[in-house]
Motif scaffolding. Structure first.
Motif, PDB file in Angstrom:
ATOM      1  N   ASP A   1      24.339  28.193   0.361  1.00 54.43           N
ATOM      2  CA  ASP A   1      23.658  27.643  -0.694  1.00 54.43           C
ATOM      3  C   ASP A   1      22.400  28.258  -1.147  1.00 54.43           C
ATOM      4  N   TYR A   2      22.036  28.351  -2.337  1.00 52.76           N
ATOM      5  CA  TYR A   2      20.648  28.593  -2.748  1.00 52.76           C
ATOM      6  C   TYR A   2      19.796  27.400  -3.074  1.00 52.76           C
ATOM      7  N   LEU A   3      18.447  27.699  -2.785  1.00 55.34           N
ATOM      8  CA  LEU A   3      17.499  26.687  -3.276  1.00 55.34           C
ATOM      9  C   LEU A   3      16.439  27.302  -3.942  1.00 55.34           C
ATOM     10  N   LEU A   4      15.832  26.596  -4.971  1.00 54.39           N
ATOM     11  CA  LEU A   4      14.919  27.064  -5.906  1.00 54.39           C
ATOM     12  C   LEU A   4      13.851  25.793  -6.098  1.00 54.39           C
ATOM     13  N   GLN A   5      12.788  26.174  -5.951  1.00 56.23           N
ATOM     14  CA  GLN A   5      11.520  25.052  -6.246  1.00 56.23           C
ATOM     15  C   GLN A   5      10.546  25.676  -6.821  1.00 56.23           C
ATOM     16  N   VAL A   6       9.683  25.005  -7.927  1.00 58.85           N
ATOM     17  CA  VAL A   6       8.527  25.337  -8.588  1.00 58.85           C
ATOM     18  C   VAL A   6       7.745  23.952  -8.582  1.00 58.85           C
ATOM     19  N   GLY A   7       6.576  23.926  -7.679  1.00 58.86           N
ATOM     20  CA  GLY A   7       5.961  22.888  -7.877  1.00 58.86           C
ATOM     21  C   GLY A   7       4.393  22.953  -7.553  1.00 58.86           C
ATOM     22  N   LEU A   8       3.691  21.797  -7.527  1.00 58.93           N
ATOM     23  CA  LEU A   8       2.072  21.674  -7.298  1.00 58.93           C
ATOM     24  C   LEU A   8       1.852  21.398  -5.859  1.00 58.93           C
ATOM     25  N   ALA A   9       0.929  21.880  -5.354  1.00 54.37           N
ATOM     26  CA  ALA A   9       0.427  21.965  -3.998  1.00 54.37           C
ATOM     27  C   ALA A   9      -1.106  21.645  -4.100  1.00 54.37           C
ATOM     28  N   TYR A  10      -1.590  20.699  -3.078  1.00 55.86           N
ATOM     29  CA  TYR A  10      -3.081  20.276  -3.188  1.00 55.86           C
ATOM     30  C   TYR A  10      -3.537  20.464  -1.681  1.00 55.86           C
ATOM     31  N   ASP A  11      -4.507  21.498  -1.249  1.00 54.13           N
ATOM     32  CA  ASP A  11      -4.972  21.749   0.092  1.00 54.13           C
ATOM     33  C   ASP A  11      -5.854  20.762   0.394  1.00 54.13           C
ATOM     34  N   VAL A  12      -5.231  19.716   1.413  1.00 56.14           N
ATOM     35  CA  VAL A  12      -6.163  18.823   2.270  1.00 56.14           C
ATOM     36  C   VAL A  12      -6.956  19.482   2.852  1.00 56.14           C
ATOM     37  N   THR A  13      -6.718  20.458   3.587  1.00 56.07           N
ATOM     38  CA  THR A  13      -7.570  21.408   4.771  1.00 56.07           C
ATOM     39  C   THR A  13      -6.925  22.726   4.423  1.00 56.07           C
ATOM     40  N   PRO A  14      -7.681  23.803   5.058  1.00 55.02           N
ATOM     41  CA  PRO A  14      -7.071  25.208   4.834  1.00 55.02           C
ATOM     42  C   PRO A  14      -5.763  25.328   5.482  1.00 55.02           C
ATOM     43  N   ASN A  15      -5.429  24.389   6.348  1.00 62.18           N
ATOM     44  CA  ASN A  15      -4.046  24.652   7.064  1.00 62.18           C
ATOM     45  C   ASN A  15      -2.781  23.580   6.386  1.00 62.18           C
ATOM     46  N   LEU A  16      -3.343  22.408   5.818  1.00 65.78           N
ATOM     47  CA  LEU A  16      -2.472  21.381   5.283  1.00 65.78           C
ATOM     48  C   LEU A  16      -2.634  21.372   3.936  1.00 65.78           C
ATOM     49  N   ASN A  17      -1.159  21.107   3.380  1.00 64.04           N
ATOM     50  CA  ASN A  17      -1.324  20.754   1.989  1.00 64.04           C
ATOM     51  C   ASN A  17      -0.249  19.567   1.667  1.00 64.04           C
ATOM     52  N   VAL A  18      -0.294  19.015   0.752  1.00 63.66           N
ATOM     53  CA  VAL A  18       0.606  18.078   0.341  1.00 63.66           C
ATOM     54  C   VAL A  18       1.273  18.429  -0.923  1.00 63.66           C
ATOM     55  N   ASN A  19       2.548  18.366  -1.327  1.00 63.81           N
ATOM     56  CA  ASN A  19       3.206  19.102  -2.599  1.00 63.81           C
ATOM     57  C   ASN A  19       4.225  18.237  -3.033  1.00 63.81           C
ATOM     58  N   ILE A  20       4.467  18.570  -4.341  1.00 63.27           N
ATOM     59  CA  ILE A  20       5.468  17.909  -5.093  1.00 63.27           C
ATOM     60  C   ILE A  20       6.425  18.997  -5.911  1.00 63.27           C
ATOM     61  N   SER A  21       7.690  19.116  -5.788  1.00 59.34           N
ATOM     62  CA  SER A  21       8.382  20.066  -6.612  1.00 59.34           C
ATOM     63  C   SER A  21       9.778  19.712  -6.925  1.00 59.34           C
ATOM     64  N   PRO A  22      10.139  19.926  -8.150  1.00 60.30           N
ATOM     65  CA  PRO A  22      11.489  19.816  -8.527  1.00 60.30           C
ATOM     66  C   PRO A  22      12.373  20.782  -7.846  1.00 60.30           C
ATOM     67  N   THR A  23      13.472  20.353  -7.607  1.00 58.16           N
ATOM     68  CA  THR A  23      14.193  21.064  -6.574  1.00 58.16           C
ATOM     69  C   THR A  23      15.785  21.322  -7.267  1.00 58.16           C
ATOM     70  N   LEU A  24      16.531  22.539  -7.057  1.00 52.08           N
ATOM     71  CA  LEU A  24      17.487  22.748  -7.376  1.00 52.08           C
ATOM     72  C   LEU A  24      18.526  23.553  -6.334  1.00 52.08           C
ATOM     73  N   ILE A  25      19.692  23.052  -6.006  1.00 50.79           N
ATOM     74  CA  ILE A  25      20.412  23.714  -4.908  1.00 50.79           C
ATOM     75  C   ILE A  25      21.907  23.686  -5.349  1.00 50.79           C
ATOM     76  N   GLY A  26      22.381  24.937  -5.132  1.00 48.70           N
ATOM     77  CA  GLY A  26      23.829  25.116  -5.694  1.00 48.70           C
ATOM     78  C   GLY A  26      24.518  26.123  -4.675  1.00 48.70           C
ATOM     79  N   SER A  27      25.775  25.944  -4.734  1.00 44.37           N
ATOM     80  CA  SER A  27      26.659  26.827  -3.963  1.00 44.37           C
ATOM     81  C   SER A  27      26.751  28.149  -4.057  1.00 44.37           C
ATOM     82  N   LEU A  28      26.650  29.140  -3.153  1.00 48.85           N
ATOM     83  CA  LEU A  28      26.910  30.329  -3.363  1.00 48.85           C
ATOM     84  C   LEU A  28      28.381  30.977  -2.866  1.00 48.85           C
ATOM     85  N   SER A  29      29.057  30.088  -2.092  1.00 44.16           N
ATOM     86  CA  SER A  29      30.155  30.461  -1.601  1.00 44.16           C
ATOM     87  C   SER A  29      31.193  29.253  -1.952  1.00 44.16           C
TER      88      SER A  29
END
Length: 142
Positions: A89-117
């Motif tokens: 399958d393929y996966l595509l996402q574009v969304g927003l992320a917020y850096d809580v710390t330099p190593n940790l972020n929270v995110n929200i993204s619309p996601t599209l998954i579809g068959s390649l085979s």
């Protein structure tokens, strides 16, 4: 032997229920757009799916021709459909992320998954799936 005249129209409706269980292994690339605490993320890649379980049941059969109707009190025979053990399958996402710390972020993204085979193991049947959703999560970068 039962026979049906060639000119007779046959209406046949079969209702099924199928549940597939996969182990999915992603290979994804992530691209960050912007350097602020709140920024855009774009993610895409390939999912390799291994079929773990295929549960298939015929739940109902309706027909205008008595020859195609199941007998009363006779269980409906269900055999699993031939599904490939491995699919891509393929996966595509574009969304927003917020850096809580330099190593940790929270995110929200619309996601599209579809068959390649083709999911069907039968070469005469073309089967694919597509899904859209909203992914919410946390990412730890190390």
């Amino acid at each position: 032997a039962l026979s049906t005249p060639e000119e007779e129209e046959i209406a046949l409706e079969i209702t099924t229920n199928q549940s597939l269980t996969y182990l999915s292994i992603p290979l994804l690339l992530n691209y960050q757009i912007g350097n602020n605490k709140l920024h855009l993320n774009a993610k895409g890649g390939v999912l390799t799916n291994f079929l773990l379980d295929n549960d298939f049941n015929i739940t109902n059969i309706n027909s205008n021709n008595i020859n195609f109707r199941p007998q009363p009190n006779q269980p409906l025979r269900s055999e699993p459909l031939y599904i490939n053990q491995l699919s891509l399958d393929y996966l595509l996402q574009v969304g927003l992320a917020y850096d809580v710390t330099p190593n940790l972020n929270v995110n929200i993204s619309p996601t599209l998954i579809g068959s390649l085979s083709n999911q069907s193991a039968n070469p005469f049947v073309q089967s694919s799936s597509y899904s859209a959703g909203l992914s919410v999560g946390m990412t730890w970068e190390f």
